[in-house]
Design a protein around this motif. Structure first.
Motif, PDB file in Angstrom:
ATOM      1  N   GLN A  21       0.831  -1.199   0.000  1.00  0.00           N
ATOM      2  CA  GLN A  21       0.000   0.000   0.000  1.00  0.00           C
ATOM      3  C   GLN A  21       0.870   1.256   0.000  1.00  0.00           C
ATOM      4  OE1 GLN A  21      -3.281   0.244  -0.402  1.00  0.00           O
ATOM      5  NE2 GLN A  21      -3.098   2.458  -0.383  1.00  0.00           N
ATOM      6  N   GLU A  22       1.927   1.249   0.781  1.00  0.00           N
ATOM      7  CA  GLU A  22       2.847   2.393   0.813  1.00  0.00           C
ATOM      8  C   GLU A  22       3.511   2.585  -0.547  1.00  0.00           C
ATOM      9  OE1 GLU A  22       5.513   1.816   4.088  1.00  0.00           O
ATOM     10  OE2 GLU A  22       3.872   1.858   5.546  1.00  0.00           O
ATOM     11  N   ALA A  23       3.896   1.483  -1.194  1.00  0.00           N
ATOM     12  CA  ALA A  23       4.517   1.569  -2.515  1.00  0.00           C
ATOM     13  C   ALA A  23       3.540   2.125  -3.541  1.00  0.00           C
ATOM     14  CB  ALA A  23       5.022   0.185  -2.950  1.00  0.00           C
ATOM     15  N   VAL A  24       2.262   1.732  -3.466  1.00  0.00           N
ATOM     16  CA  VAL A  24       1.234   2.257  -4.372  1.00  0.00           C
ATOM     17  C   VAL A  24       1.098   3.759  -4.160  1.00  0.00           C
ATOM     18  CG1 VAL A  24      -1.242   2.270  -4.890  1.00  0.00           C
ATOM     19  CG2 VAL A  24      -0.047   0.091  -4.606  1.00  0.00           C
ATOM     20  N   VAL A  29       4.748   1.482  -7.791  1.00  0.00           N
ATOM     21  CA  VAL A  29       4.217   0.292  -8.459  1.00  0.00           C
ATOM     22  C   VAL A  29       3.962   0.659  -9.913  1.00  0.00           C
ATOM     23  CG1 VAL A  29       2.375  -1.418  -8.498  1.00  0.00           C
ATOM     24  CG2 VAL A  29       3.222  -0.535  -6.315  1.00  0.00           C
ATOM     25  N   ARG A  30       4.770   0.137 -10.800  1.00  0.00           N
ATOM     26  CA  ARG A  30       4.688   0.488 -12.219  1.00  0.00           C
ATOM     27  C   ARG A  30       3.839  -0.493 -13.029  1.00  0.00           C
ATOM     28  NH1 ARG A  30       5.852   5.213 -11.174  1.00  0.00           N
ATOM     29  NH2 ARG A  30       7.975   5.728 -10.652  1.00  0.00           N
ATOM     30  N   SER A  31       3.794  -1.750 -12.600  1.00  0.00           N
ATOM     31  CA  SER A  31       3.017  -2.745 -13.336  1.00  0.00           C
ATOM     32  C   SER A  31       2.547  -3.824 -12.370  1.00  0.00           C
ATOM     33  CB  SER A  31       3.858  -3.385 -14.445  1.00  0.00           C
ATOM     34  OG  SER A  31       4.755  -4.345 -13.904  1.00  0.00           O
ATOM     35  N   PHE A  32       1.748  -4.741 -12.870  1.00  0.00           N
ATOM     36  CA  PHE A  32       1.244  -5.821 -12.030  1.00  0.00           C
ATOM     37  C   PHE A  32       2.376  -6.717 -11.548  1.00  0.00           C
ATOM     38  CE2 PHE A  32       1.329  -7.967 -16.081  1.00  0.00           C
ATOM     39  CZ  PHE A  32       1.565  -9.294 -15.770  1.00  0.00           C
ATOM     40  N   MET A  33       3.505  -6.674 -12.225  1.00  0.00           N
ATOM     41  CA  MET A  33       4.653  -7.497 -11.818  1.00  0.00           C
ATOM     42  C   MET A  33       5.245  -6.993 -10.497  1.00  0.00           C
ATOM     43  SD  MET A  33       5.442  -9.627 -14.751  1.00  0.00           S
ATOM     44  CE  MET A  33       7.075  -9.995 -14.385  1.00  0.00           C
ATOM     45  N   ALA A  35       3.442  -6.150  -7.947  1.00  0.00           N
ATOM     46  CA  ALA A  35       2.470  -6.459  -6.899  1.00  0.00           C
ATOM     47  C   ALA A  35       2.633  -7.896  -6.405  1.00  0.00           C
ATOM     48  CB  ALA A  35       1.049  -6.274  -7.438  1.00  0.00           C
ATOM     49  N   PRO A  36       2.215  -8.149  -5.159  1.00  0.00           N
ATOM     50  CA  PRO A  36       2.262  -9.521  -4.642  1.00  0.00           C
ATOM     51  C   PRO A  36       1.370 -10.485  -5.431  1.00  0.00           C
ATOM     52  CG  PRO A  36       1.951  -7.969  -2.840  1.00  0.00           C
ATOM     53  CD  PRO A  36       1.816  -7.201  -4.128  1.00  0.00           C
ATOM     54  N   SER A  37       0.288  -9.956  -6.027  1.00  0.00           N
ATOM     55  CA  SER A  37      -0.592 -10.787  -6.847  1.00  0.00           C
ATOM     56  C   SER A  37      -1.268  -9.906  -7.900  1.00  0.00           C
ATOM     57  CB  SER A  37      -1.663 -11.482  -5.998  1.00  0.00           C
ATOM     58  OG  SER A  37      -2.602 -10.542  -5.527  1.00  0.00           O
ATOM     59  N   PHE A  38      -1.692 -10.540  -8.990  1.00  0.00           N
ATOM     60  CA  PHE A  38      -2.407  -9.821 -10.047  1.00  0.00           C
ATOM     61  C   PHE A  38      -3.698  -9.222  -9.497  1.00  0.00           C
ATOM     62  CE2 PHE A  38      -5.368  -9.794 -13.707  1.00  0.00           C
ATOM     63  CZ  PHE A  38      -4.685  -8.911 -14.515  1.00  0.00           C
ATOM     64  N   GLU A  39      -4.389  -9.987  -8.665  1.00  0.00           N
ATOM     65  CA  GLU A  39      -5.659  -9.533  -8.102  1.00  0.00           C
ATOM     66  C   GLU A  39      -5.465  -8.293  -7.229  1.00  0.00           C
ATOM     67  OE1 GLU A  39      -4.498 -12.643  -7.971  1.00  0.00           O
ATOM     68  OE2 GLU A  39      -5.961 -13.814  -9.110  1.00  0.00           O
ATOM     69  N   LEU A  40      -4.398  -8.277  -6.456  1.00  0.00           N
ATOM     70  CA  LEU A  40      -4.117  -7.111  -5.610  1.00  0.00           C
ATOM     71  C   LEU A  40      -3.778  -5.902  -6.468  1.00  0.00           C
ATOM     72  CD1 LEU A  40      -4.054  -6.374  -2.634  1.00  0.00           C
ATOM     73  CD2 LEU A  40      -1.613  -6.904  -2.634  1.00  0.00           C
ATOM     74  N   TRP A  41      -3.054  -6.104  -7.547  1.00  0.00           N
ATOM     75  CA  TRP A  41      -2.754  -5.015  -8.470  1.00  0.00           C
ATOM     76  C   TRP A  41      -4.049  -4.467  -9.087  1.00  0.00           C
ATOM     77  CZ3 TRP A  41      -3.623  -4.677 -13.758  1.00  0.00           C
ATOM     78  CH2 TRP A  41      -3.077  -3.542 -14.377  1.00  0.00           C
ATOM     79  N   LEU A  42      -4.950  -5.370  -9.495  1.00  0.00           N
ATOM     80  CA  LEU A  42      -6.229  -4.919 -10.046  1.00  0.00           C
ATOM     81  C   LEU A  42      -6.970  -4.056  -9.029  1.00  0.00           C
ATOM     82  CD1 LEU A  42      -7.712  -8.061 -11.844  1.00  0.00           C
ATOM     83  CD2 LEU A  42      -7.036  -5.915 -12.919  1.00  0.00           C
ATOM     84  N   GLN A  43      -7.033  -4.524  -7.800  1.00  0.00           N
ATOM     85  CA  GLN A  43      -7.797  -3.848  -6.759  1.00  0.00           C
ATOM     86  C   GLN A  43      -7.162  -2.521  -6.353  1.00  0.00           C
ATOM     87  OE1 GLN A  43      -8.173  -6.152  -3.183  1.00  0.00           O
ATOM     88  NE2 GLN A  43      -9.126  -4.494  -2.061  1.00  0.00           N
ATOM     89  N   CYS A  44      -5.854  -2.501  -6.185  1.00  0.00           N
ATOM     90  CA  CYS A  44      -5.181  -1.340  -5.592  1.00  0.00           C
ATOM     91  C   CYS A  44      -4.623  -0.352  -6.607  1.00  0.00           C
ATOM     92  CB  CYS A  44      -4.038  -1.808  -4.696  1.00  0.00           C
ATOM     93  SG  CYS A  44      -4.585  -2.804  -3.313  1.00  0.00           S
ATOM     94  N   VAL A  45      -4.384  -0.799  -7.823  1.00  0.00           N
ATOM     95  CA  VAL A  45      -3.767   0.077  -8.813  1.00  0.00           C
ATOM     96  C   VAL A  45      -4.674   0.286 -10.023  1.00  0.00           C
ATOM     97  CG1 VAL A  45      -1.762   0.415 -10.320  1.00  0.00           C
ATOM     98  CG2 VAL A  45      -1.457  -0.630  -8.063  1.00  0.00           C
TER      99      VAL A  45
END
Length: 101
Positions: A21-24, A29-33, A35-45
């Motif tokens: 969350q701090e990185a976002v 956070v530049r891409s889904f790569m 993120a800890p998971s694709f789903e978390l990237w979808l939700q948070c980014v």
């Protein structure tokens, strides 16, 4: 200000790791790569950025989130639970790509 315990989730909804969350929030956070998971990237980014783009009418020129999701869920197999999400993300790509034509 968004709560650090989740990326848009409710008190009982999914939470994100505080470091992510701090990185976002720091724009790291530049891409889904990243993120800890694709789903978390979808939700948070992805979702917050897509909402902000729609509200400001500044849509991206290109989108490949549907393709990324297909790759994430291995497009050589069929994951029934992911089909609705895959369809929505592919529709998003088509909408964006259609706008840029």
């Amino acid at each position: 200000m968004r709560s650090r315990r989740s990326c848009g989730g409710s008190a009982t909804g999914p939470t994100s790791p505080p470091d992510f969350q701090e990185a976002v929030e720091a724009g790291e956070v530049r891409s889904f790569m990243d993120a800890p998971s694709f789903e978390l990237w979808l939700q948070c980014v992805f979702l917050p950025n897509a909402r902000a783009a729609a509200r400001s009418d500044h849509l991206p020129i290109h989108s490949q989130v549907g393709l990324m999701a297909m790759r994430q869920y291995d497009y050589h197999s069929h994951v029934p639970e992911a089909q609705g999400l895959l369809k929505l993300l592919q529709d998003f790509d088509e909408l964006i790509e259609g706008e840029s034509s």
